[in-house]
Design a protein around this motif. Structure first.
Motif, PDB file in Angstrom:
ATOM      1  N   ALA A 301      26.279 -51.112 -68.595  1.00  0.00           N
ATOM      2  CA  ALA A 301      25.255 -50.071 -68.695  1.00  0.00           C
ATOM      3  C   ALA A 301      25.839 -48.689 -68.411  1.00  0.00           C
ATOM      4  O   ALA A 301      25.428 -47.693 -69.013  1.00  0.00           O
ATOM      5  CB  ALA A 301      24.125 -50.375 -67.712  1.00  0.00           C
ATOM      6  N   GLU A 302      26.805 -48.639 -67.500  1.00  0.00           N
ATOM      7  CA  GLU A 302      27.418 -47.364 -67.129  1.00  0.00           C
ATOM      8  C   GLU A 302      28.369 -46.857 -68.207  1.00  0.00           C
ATOM      9  O   GLU A 302      28.700 -45.662 -68.241  1.00  0.00           O
ATOM     10  CB  GLU A 302      28.174 -47.529 -65.809  1.00  0.00           C
ATOM     11  CG  GLU A 302      28.659 -46.247 -65.173  1.00  0.00           C
ATOM     12  CD  GLU A 302      27.539 -45.458 -64.523  1.00  0.00           C
ATOM     13  OE1 GLU A 302      27.402 -44.264 -64.868  1.00  0.00           O
ATOM     14  OE2 GLU A 302      26.814 -46.021 -63.707  1.00  0.00           O
ATOM     15  N   THR A 305      27.930 -43.652 -70.152  1.00  0.00           N
ATOM     16  CA  THR A 305      28.210 -42.346 -69.546  1.00  0.00           C
ATOM     17  C   THR A 305      29.468 -41.732 -70.138  1.00  0.00           C
ATOM     18  O   THR A 305      29.516 -40.526 -70.433  1.00  0.00           O
ATOM     19  CB  THR A 305      28.373 -42.506 -68.021  1.00  0.00           C
ATOM     20  OG1 THR A 305      27.182 -43.067 -67.483  1.00  0.00           O
ATOM     21  CG2 THR A 305      28.644 -41.159 -67.371  1.00  0.00           C
ATOM     22  N   ILE A 411      11.497 -41.854 -64.069  1.00  0.00           N
ATOM     23  CA  ILE A 411      12.049 -43.175 -64.377  1.00  0.00           C
ATOM     24  C   ILE A 411      11.827 -44.136 -63.214  1.00  0.00           C
ATOM     25  O   ILE A 411      11.387 -45.282 -63.397  1.00  0.00           O
ATOM     26  CB  ILE A 411      13.553 -43.072 -64.690  1.00  0.00           C
ATOM     27  CG1 ILE A 411      13.787 -42.262 -65.963  1.00  0.00           C
ATOM     28  CG2 ILE A 411      14.167 -44.467 -64.829  1.00  0.00           C
ATOM     29  CD1 ILE A 411      13.225 -42.906 -67.206  1.00  0.00           C
ATOM     30  N   LEU A 415       9.592 -47.582 -64.038  1.00  0.00           N
ATOM     31  CA  LEU A 415      10.348 -48.783 -64.366  1.00  0.00           C
ATOM     32  C   LEU A 415      10.018 -49.991 -63.480  1.00  0.00           C
ATOM     33  O   LEU A 415       9.793 -51.092 -63.994  1.00  0.00           O
ATOM     34  CB  LEU A 415      11.846 -48.473 -64.319  1.00  0.00           C
ATOM     35  CG  LEU A 415      12.759 -49.590 -64.847  1.00  0.00           C
ATOM     36  CD1 LEU A 415      12.419 -49.933 -66.282  1.00  0.00           C
ATOM     37  CD2 LEU A 415      14.228 -49.185 -64.731  1.00  0.00           C
ATOM     38  N   MET A 433      20.469 -49.975 -60.845  1.00  0.00           N
ATOM     39  CA  MET A 433      20.125 -49.741 -62.246  1.00  0.00           C
ATOM     40  C   MET A 433      19.543 -48.352 -62.458  1.00  0.00           C
ATOM     41  O   MET A 433      19.860 -47.680 -63.440  1.00  0.00           O
ATOM     42  CB  MET A 433      19.150 -50.809 -62.734  1.00  0.00           C
ATOM     43  CG  MET A 433      18.754 -50.632 -64.194  1.00  0.00           C
ATOM     44  SD  MET A 433      20.179 -50.585 -65.325  1.00  0.00           S
ATOM     45  CE  MET A 433      20.508 -52.338 -65.500  1.00  0.00           C
ATOM     46  N   THR A 436      22.312 -45.969 -62.507  1.00  0.00           N
ATOM     47  CA  THR A 436      23.084 -46.082 -63.750  1.00  0.00           C
ATOM     48  C   THR A 436      22.379 -45.383 -64.904  1.00  0.00           C
ATOM     49  O   THR A 436      22.995 -44.669 -65.700  1.00  0.00           O
ATOM     50  CB  THR A 436      23.308 -47.571 -64.092  1.00  0.00           C
ATOM     51  OG1 THR A 436      24.021 -48.194 -63.022  1.00  0.00           O
ATOM     52  CG2 THR A 436      24.098 -47.720 -65.373  1.00  0.00           C
ATOM     53  N   ILE A 437      21.064 -45.592 -65.002  1.00  0.00           N
ATOM     54  CA  ILE A 437      20.295 -44.956 -66.082  1.00  0.00           C
ATOM     55  C   ILE A 437      20.332 -43.439 -65.949  1.00  0.00           C
ATOM     56  O   ILE A 437      20.531 -42.705 -66.926  1.00  0.00           O
ATOM     57  CB  ILE A 437      18.840 -45.463 -66.068  1.00  0.00           C
ATOM     58  CG1 ILE A 437      18.785 -46.947 -66.455  1.00  0.00           C
ATOM     59  CG2 ILE A 437      17.967 -44.634 -67.012  1.00  0.00           C
ATOM     60  CD1 ILE A 437      17.409 -47.555 -66.311  1.00  0.00           C
ATOM     61  N   THR A 441      21.743 -40.226 -68.653  1.00  0.00           N
ATOM     62  CA  THR A 441      20.695 -39.326 -69.139  1.00  0.00           C
ATOM     63  C   THR A 441      20.759 -37.976 -68.421  1.00  0.00           C
ATOM     64  O   THR A 441      20.438 -36.941 -69.011  1.00  0.00           O
ATOM     65  CB  THR A 441      19.313 -39.970 -68.926  1.00  0.00           C
ATOM     66  OG1 THR A 441      19.181 -40.388 -67.553  1.00  0.00           O
ATOM     67  CG2 THR A 441      19.140 -41.186 -69.821  1.00  0.00           C
TER      68      THR A 441
END
Length: 460
Positions: A301-302, A305, A411, A415, A433, A436-437, A441
């Motif tokens: 997920a990262e 970036t 977020i 979430l 998480m 990470t999000i 963003t």
């Protein structure tokens, strides 16, 4: 000046067993009350010492020792000593604790110990073990006192007295008598006190409360425990589909369930699966298995970036100073989201917040985030000024910090509630998480604001 009394030195169980007396074991239990220290000393015993311990434990000392250990450690101890002694101790334990210990053992070892328990108690334990581990029925006590609604108070007291004579000492009936019909279906509940103080000819039907809370055997135990604790009950009945009573969950059991669930949520919030064993008993291999999968998921997920940085490569080359503030910005966004999710997930776990409250949650958190954004923007402005980067960069950093804080709050507010609606445990995706999000963003927000405000980036 008199010297302060020194605490007694720790007595090693192995040394106690070398003395070979039951009194020495009882003394060790008094001197070493800490469960963790007891577990460590028991784990260090040789097979020869375990055989000696087998001969020195009686029902009282065995129950005191085993009841303080973690269920896994207690099960290993019972298997390590002789089966007759293990069966004697197991029969002395609270029924729910005995079931917890047996559940930790392999099936063959479980059956070996059950064979050493009296037949009636073994039948009860097998009934508890037949339910899934993460169900309300797995935590119930099967012994329940019941009376019929048309009984008089005097007859009901006689019935309770007769029934109580057959209960185990650990039944923990909870201070309630449950009212059933001729088919055993739950119709109400009456407190012991109300029953005893009522006139002898008063009908139970007139004394009982027919608005009785109950849970199903397959309900989530955390939900059942929370229901009991929120209503400040002494016990809550577990009923089947026809409302026949299967057992009760006591306040003590509910407190244990709540503590266990809080521990699991804390582990999940750190990005790790629950260990299911005490930390000091967890091997590096087990810790690796519990952590590596989630870390790999976060790694994937990262990865976006770096894609964001690559996409804005030209902007970074044109204004290198922008790179100085990247760690500050994404760190602030992650910290903001983590603060919110830590509070929100706990509120959800205790039933204070549900999906229908999402509007109030978002408004509350965005209002708070607005105030925080002002403070962080001011701090960012001061930090940029101290680096002497010019007023345009100062403005970009300040506005980006404010925008990222607001975005992270939005977020983090939404979430966890959406995940709970889709039956995904929000604790497992909370802090790591969200961070990470927000990392990727937040970089997008930063570079878009920079492109909009810096003349050097026009046209890039």
């Amino acid at each position: 000046m008199a010297r302060a009394a020194q605490p007694p030195a720790t007595i090693e169980l192995a040394q106690v067993l070398d003395r070979g007396t039951t009194r020495a074991v009882a003394l060790w239990l008094e001197v070493v009350p800490d469960p963790v220290e007891r577990e460590e000393q028991i784990a260090a015993l040789t097979p020869e010492h375990l055989r000696v311990l087998d001969g020195l434990l009686d029902a009282e000392t065995g129950e005191e020792l085993v009841s303080t250990l973690d269920p896994l450690a207690a099960g290993e101890l019972l298997i390590g000593i002789g089966v007759p002694t293990a069966g004697l101790i197991l029969n002395e334990l609270n029924t729910d604790l005995a079931a917890d210990i047996l559940r930790e053992l392999p099936p063959d070892d479980r059956e070996t110990l059950l064979s050493a328990v009296p037949a009636d108690q073994a039948l009860v334990l097998r009934g508890l073990l037949s339910w899934p581990e993460h169900s309300s029925a797995a935590h119930m006590i099967p012994d329940v006192l019941t009376v019929e609604a048309q009984s008089t108070a005097a007859a009901a007291i006689d019935s309770v007295r007769s029934g109580a004579a057959h209960l185990r000492a650990d039944s923990q009936s909870g201070g309630y008598v449950y009212v059933v019909d001729g088919n055993g279906r739950l119709g109400g509940v009456v407190a012991f006190r109300a029953l005893v103080l009522a006139p002898a000819d008063a009908l139970v039907a007139d004394l009982m409360d027919d608005d009785v809370l109950a849970v199903s055997p397959l309900d989530d135990p955390e939900k059942s425990a929370r229901l009991l604790l929120d209503h400040r009950l002494l016990a809550i009945p577990v009923v089947d589909g026809e409302r026949r009573i299967l057992g009760i969950i006591t306040a003590d059991a509910a407190a244990d369930i709540a503590e266990e669930e809080a521990t699991e949520d804390a582990e999940r919030q750190g990005g790790s699966q629950p260990l299911d064993v005490p930390y000091l008993r967890a091997s590096p291999w087990l810790l690796w298995r519990k952590r590596v999968v989630w870390l790999l998921v976060l790694f994937v997920a990262e990865a976006y970036t770096s894609s964001v940085l690559q996409a804005f490569e030209d902007e970074l080359e044109a204004v290198v100073v922008l790179a100085f503030f990247i760690p500050l910005l994404i760190g602030t966004g992650g910290n903001t989201g983590t603060q919110i999710t830590s509070t929100l997930v706990r509120a959800m776990a205790t039933g204070q917040v549900r999906l229908r409250n999402i509007g109030r949650v978002v408004v509350k958190e965005l209002s708070t985030a607005g105030l925080i954004a002002v403070a962080m923007a001011g701090a960012g402005l001061i930090r940029a000024f101290t680096l002497g980067v010019g007023w345009q960069i100062m403005l970009v950093v300040s506005l980006s910090l404010a925008a990222i804080v607001l975005w992270a709050a939005l977020i983090a507010s939404i979430l966890p509630l959406l995940l709970q609606k889709t039956r995904v445990d929000p604790a497992v995706v909370s802090a790591p998480m969200i961070a990470t999000i927000v990392d990727g963003t937040g970089l997008l927000i930063y570079f878009l604001i920079a492109k909009a405000l810096l003349p050097e980036l026009a046209g890039l």
